[in-house]
Design a protein around this motif. Structure first.
Motif, PDB file in Angstrom:
ATOM      1  N   VAL A   1      23.946  36.370 -67.285  1.00  0.00           N
ATOM      2  CA  VAL A   1      23.673  37.789 -67.514  1.00  0.00           C
ATOM      3  C   VAL A   1      24.979  38.561 -67.332  1.00  0.00           C
ATOM      4  O   VAL A   1      25.648  38.437 -66.309  1.00  0.00           O
ATOM      5  N   ASN A   2      25.340  39.344 -68.348  1.00  0.00           N
ATOM      6  CA  ASN A   2      26.613  40.052 -68.353  1.00  0.00           C
ATOM      7  C   ASN A   2      26.392  41.553 -68.196  1.00  0.00           C
ATOM      8  O   ASN A   2      25.867  42.212 -69.087  1.00  0.00           O
TER       9      ASN A   2
ATOM     10  N   VAL B   1      32.817  32.239 -68.298  1.00  0.00           N
ATOM     11  CA  VAL B   1      32.167  31.806 -67.060  1.00  0.00           C
ATOM     12  C   VAL B   1      31.440  30.482 -67.269  1.00  0.00           C
ATOM     13  O   VAL B   1      31.560  29.552 -66.470  1.00  0.00           O
ATOM     14  N   LEU B   2      30.694  30.370 -68.364  1.00  0.00           N
ATOM     15  CA  LEU B   2      29.952  29.139 -68.640  1.00  0.00           C
ATOM     16  C   LEU B   2      30.891  27.959 -68.881  1.00  0.00           C
ATOM     17  O   LEU B   2      30.562  26.820 -68.541  1.00  0.00           O
ATOM     18  N   ALA B   3      32.050  28.231 -69.464  1.00  0.00           N
ATOM     19  CA  ALA B   3      32.996  27.162 -69.769  1.00  0.00           C
ATOM     20  C   ALA B   3      33.607  26.560 -68.507  1.00  0.00           C
ATOM     21  O   ALA B   3      34.066  25.412 -68.516  1.00  0.00           O
TER      22      ALA B   3
ATOM     23  N   TYR C   1      21.505  30.434 -61.660  1.00  0.00           N
ATOM     24  CA  TYR C   1      21.589  31.722 -62.345  1.00  0.00           C
ATOM     25  C   TYR C   1      22.897  32.396 -61.922  1.00  0.00           C
ATOM     26  O   TYR C   1      23.215  32.443 -60.737  1.00  0.00           O
ATOM     27  N   VAL C   2      23.618  32.948 -62.893  1.00  0.00           N
ATOM     28  CA  VAL C   2      24.855  33.674 -62.590  1.00  0.00           C
ATOM     29  C   VAL C   2      24.804  35.037 -63.283  1.00  0.00           C
ATOM     30  O   VAL C   2      24.425  35.134 -64.455  1.00  0.00           O
ATOM     31  N   THR C   3      25.196  36.068 -62.548  1.00  0.00           N
ATOM     32  CA  THR C   3      25.290  37.419 -63.096  1.00  0.00           C
ATOM     33  C   THR C   3      26.718  37.916 -62.941  1.00  0.00           C
ATOM     34  O   THR C   3      27.308  37.804 -61.867  1.00  0.00           O
TER      35      THR C   3
ATOM     36  N   GLU D   1      27.722  36.942 -59.128  1.00  0.00           N
ATOM     37  CA  GLU D   1      26.619  36.636 -58.215  1.00  0.00           C
ATOM     38  C   GLU D   1      25.985  35.321 -58.656  1.00  0.00           C
ATOM     39  O   GLU D   1      25.683  35.138 -59.837  1.00  0.00           O
ATOM     40  N   TYR D   2      25.800  34.416 -57.692  1.00  0.00           N
ATOM     41  CA  TYR D   2      25.264  33.073 -57.968  1.00  0.00           C
ATOM     42  C   TYR D   2      23.939  32.881 -57.218  1.00  0.00           C
ATOM     43  O   TYR D   2      23.788  33.353 -56.094  1.00  0.00           O
ATOM     44  N   ARG D   3      23.047  32.133 -57.846  1.00  0.00           N
ATOM     45  CA  ARG D   3      21.773  31.855 -57.196  1.00  0.00           C
ATOM     46  C   ARG D   3      21.213  30.536 -57.728  1.00  0.00           C
ATOM     47  O   ARG D   3      21.100  30.342 -58.940  1.00  0.00           O
ATOM     48  N   ILE D   4      20.869  29.624 -56.813  1.00  0.00           N
ATOM     49  CA  ILE D   4      20.260  28.351 -57.196  1.00  0.00           C
ATOM     50  C   ILE D   4      18.837  28.316 -56.654  1.00  0.00           C
ATOM     51  O   ILE D   4      18.609  28.584 -55.470  1.00  0.00           O
ATOM     52  N   VAL D   5      17.894  27.989 -57.540  1.00  0.00           N
ATOM     53  CA  VAL D   5      16.495  27.876 -57.131  1.00  0.00           C
ATOM     54  C   VAL D   5      15.997  26.472 -57.444  1.00  0.00           C
ATOM     55  O   VAL D   5      16.502  25.799 -58.333  1.00  0.00           O
TER      56      VAL D   5
END
Length: 229
Positions: A46-47, A58-60, A113-115, A135-139
């Motif tokens: 999410v940008n 970022v994804l790369a 998830y990364v924002t 911002e990083y989040r792992i679920v």
């Protein structure tokens, strides 16, 4: 004299307290340790910045850092293609999907998830500062949060003094112009990932493909009580 001693002692306590390094919360990884995910699905980013190229950069750089930690990471281009095949094109829409559905689609153990909150290059008084804020989040596959972190970094190129004020001024202007024209985003992005995934207060445990995986979890096991004499 006694009052002076008390005052100095109090000041010393305040100084030591202010200089103390806060230890990371030892329980912050309990959920991660219990889940021990083997595979991580990195969904589109999410940008929230104005740079449309930011998510691609970022994804790369994400899969390498996660793979370096010992986790299997699904190829991000394949993930994007399959999500689009399912009718999911917008990152914000994907982030709002039930995690269980996303994980089941790829048979993933966990989702990252990364924002992007900031991805800018600002020019002020003959200097350019490039800034990133992620911002990083792992679920888990069932949606339970396992880990989260946020990282903000800045970079301002510096010039060595030549002893000639006019030459230094010109050099600073040229350096700032170069950074403004081609901001140093990728090194900052790689550094942010490295600090978040391997940092003292935020780092992830080693994954199952890391040589330190077994030893890491072995050390987490409580010691067996000594047999009674």
């Amino acid at each position: 004299m006694g009052n002076w001693i008390k005052w100095i002692s109090a000041a010393a306590v305040v100084w030591l307290t202010g200089c103390a390094t806060t230890a990371p919360d030892e329980s912050r990884l309990d959920a991660f340790h219990n889940a021990q995910p083997r595979s991580v699905l990195v969904v589109p980013v999410v940008n929230q910045s104005t740079d449309v190229q930011a998510p691609t950069s970022v994804l790369a750089t994400l899969p390498f850092r996660l793979g370096e930690k010992g986790y299997y990471v699904y190829p991000v281009n394949t993930v994007k293609t399959l999500l689009e095949y399912e009718g999911l094109y917008e990152p914000a829409e994907i982030h709002n999907q039930p995690p269980e559905q996303l994980a089941n689609l790829f048979k993933a153990d966990a989702i990252l998830y990364v924002t992007i909150h900031e991805w800018t290059s600002k020019y002020v008084l003959l200097s350019t500062t490039t800034e990133v804020d992620f911002e990083y989040r792992i679920v888990n596959a069932d949606g339970a949060e396992l880990w989260s972190a946020r990282k903000r970094l800045q970079y301002t190129p510096q010039n060595n003094s030549s002893g000639n004020p006019l030459a230094d001024l010109i050099a600073a202007a040229v350096t700032a112009a170069i950074e403004r024209a081609a901001p140093n985003y990728l090194p900052l992005t790689r550094q942010a990932h490295q600090q978040v995934f391997s940092g003292y207060a935020t780092g992830l445990p080693p994954g199952p493909y890391s040589p330190s995986y077994e030893q890491y979890y072995l050390e987490l096991q409580p010691e067996a009580p000594e047999a009674p004499q």
